[in-house]
Each structure stands twice: as C-alpha cells, then as structure tokens.
Design an enzyme around this catalytic site. Structure first.
Site, PDB file in Angstrom:
ATOM      1  N   ASP A   8       0.849  -1.186   0.000  1.00  0.00           N
ATOM      2  CA  ASP A   8       0.000   0.000   0.000  1.00  0.00           C
ATOM      3  C   ASP A   8       0.886   1.237   0.000  1.00  0.00           C
ATOM      4  O   ASP A   8       1.824   1.339   0.808  1.00  0.00           O
ATOM      5  CB  ASP A   8      -0.910   0.017   1.227  1.00  0.00           C
ATOM      6  CG  ASP A   8      -1.977  -1.067   1.179  1.00  0.00           C
ATOM      7  OD1 ASP A   8      -2.086  -1.741   0.130  1.00  0.00           O
ATOM      8  OD2 ASP A   8      -2.702  -1.230   2.172  1.00  0.00           O
ATOM      9  N   ASP A 129     -15.020  -4.170  -1.191  1.00  0.00           N
ATOM     10  CA  ASP A 129     -14.726  -4.107   0.239  1.00  0.00           C
ATOM     11  C   ASP A 129     -16.036  -3.976   1.003  1.00  0.00           C
ATOM     12  O   ASP A 129     -16.870  -3.116   0.674  1.00  0.00           O
ATOM     13  CB  ASP A 129     -13.821  -2.914   0.536  1.00  0.00           C
ATOM     14  CG  ASP A 129     -12.561  -2.929  -0.321  1.00  0.00           C
ATOM     15  OD1 ASP A 129     -12.042  -4.033  -0.575  1.00  0.00           O
ATOM     16  OD2 ASP A 129     -12.112  -1.848  -0.737  1.00  0.00           O
TER      17      ASP A 129
END
Length: 239
Positions: A8, A129
C-alpha cells in the site's frame, strides 16, 4: 492457491491502514521498490499494489512509482483511484497486468462496463470491500470513507454478466487487525459464485488461515501486515 504480497502506497512510502482508516496509518521504513524487489527474489508470482492517495482523491497519484516497481519483473495488479477510461488505458498501456477497480464499480456501472470492454474482463480485478451488517455484506467506497446500500452479492451477480471472473473481497472489520479473516463470508462467496476466482484479504495471520481459505475454494490470498512481522517467512508460505 496464489499468495500475493500487498504493498500500500501513501506519499511514496509503504504503509498499512487499520480497518481502512486514514487516521490509523502505520508507515514502514522500507521503500516500495525495495519491497517489490524483495518479494521478487523470494519468488512471488504477482504483487497487489494500492495507491491510497488515489483511492482517497479519486485519481491515481503514484502511477510512475508503480511502473518503477514493475521493473522487478513481477506482474502487478494495481488500483486506487482508477475512475476514468483514460486513466484505465494509461495504466494498461504502462504495463500493469491487471487493473483493480473498486469504488467505480458501485458508483458508475456504465463507465465500469466501458472499461471492462476496453481492457477486457480477464485484465480486471474488482475490489469489493464490505462491512457486514446484519449478516449482509454491504459495500464501502472511496477508500472505505463512505458506505453504499449495494450488497456484495448484487454487484458480483451484475458484473458476472460482463465476463468478470476475478474478485478481491475484503471484510473491512478484519483488515489490519491480525485477528483472522471472515471465513463465513468467503465460504458464502464460493458457494454463491463458484465460477468466480475469489481473492481473500484482511486479517490473515498465519499458514493455517491460508490453508483454511484454500479448503473453502479461495483462489488467492492478499497478504499485507502479516508480511511485515518478523516471525513470518514468505518463502515458507509459497511452499
């Protein structure tokens, strides 16, 4: 099962969020290109890279850095702020193996379908998500900052009609917590849509979690925080 390391990115650095919260960021000292090279040397077959700045702002911010990471030779699936055809084509032309489309798949289905048709379904991973509310997995968008009223099952069923086969599903409550993944969610996912190549992410702690997910029929696992732990050997996870 494919074991995929996650990197990330925020402001050019490797970070991890806890439960998707931008106010709970852990920054790591290793540089992204070094991290990618590390996984390449250990035998990783693919990297999962997220531009958190792009996810938050709505436009990918770190494509140049991601392209530099590609020079390690590992195919990359990357996302975070891909919300236009132009940007999708730019990422594809830059050599990104698979584009990860998240919020756009919920907020603009017409544009998402156009991207799927341009890039081809096999080159797309939908990142869905969820927050599980009263046993219904509802989707979150815009870097997990907002909730939608769409359920995971509705969205998967819709895009399956357009040839989508690769879906990355994260239970936000598990992400970055190291308390184990939501096995019930993934079991349901495989039962409802066995033809989908499901990627699991969030809360994975050790080899037993990976083995259990594999037994449920999950095609790949995305490993983030787990791989920053000193007691974890990525090479052993590949065996």
């Amino acid at each position: 099962m494919l074991v995929i390391p996650a990197i990330d990115l925020q402001s050019g650095r490797c970070v991890r969020l806890k439960q998707g919260r931008f106010d709970q960021v852990t920054q790591f000292s290793v540089f992204p290109i070094e991290r990618a090279l590390h996984f390449a040397k250990l035998g990783a077959k693919r990297l999962h890279v997220v531009d958190l700045d792009g996810a938050r702002s709505g436009k990918m911010q770190q494509l140049e850095l991601i392209c530099s990471m590609q020079k390690t030779g590992i195919p990359i699936q990357a996302g975070g702020g891909i919300r236009s055809i132009e940007q999708a084509l730019e990422c594809s032309s830059a050599g990104i193996s698979q584009l990860v489309i998240g919020s756009l798949a919920i907020t603009n289905t017409d544009l998402t379908i156009q991207i799927i048709e341009k890039i081809k379904p096999e080159n797309i991973v939908l990142a869905l998500d969820v927050r599980v509310d009263t046993k219904v997995p509802l989707l979150a968008i815009n870097g997990w900052q907002n909730n939608s009223t769409s359920s995971l099952w509705e969205v998967v069923s819709y895009y399956e009609n357009y040839g989508i086969k690769n879906i990355l599903c994260t239970d936000i409550a598990c992400d970055g917590m190291m308390n184990g993944p939501n096995f019930d969610l993934y079991q349901q996912a495989v039962e409802y849509f066995p033809q989908i190549a499901w990627q699991a992410s969030g809360g994975i702690r050790h080899m037993q979690d990976i083995t259990t997910l594999g037994s449920l029929g999950i095609s790949a696992v995305i490993l983030g925080l787990m791989l920053y732990q000193d007691n974890v050997s990525f090479e052993e996870l590949l065996c």
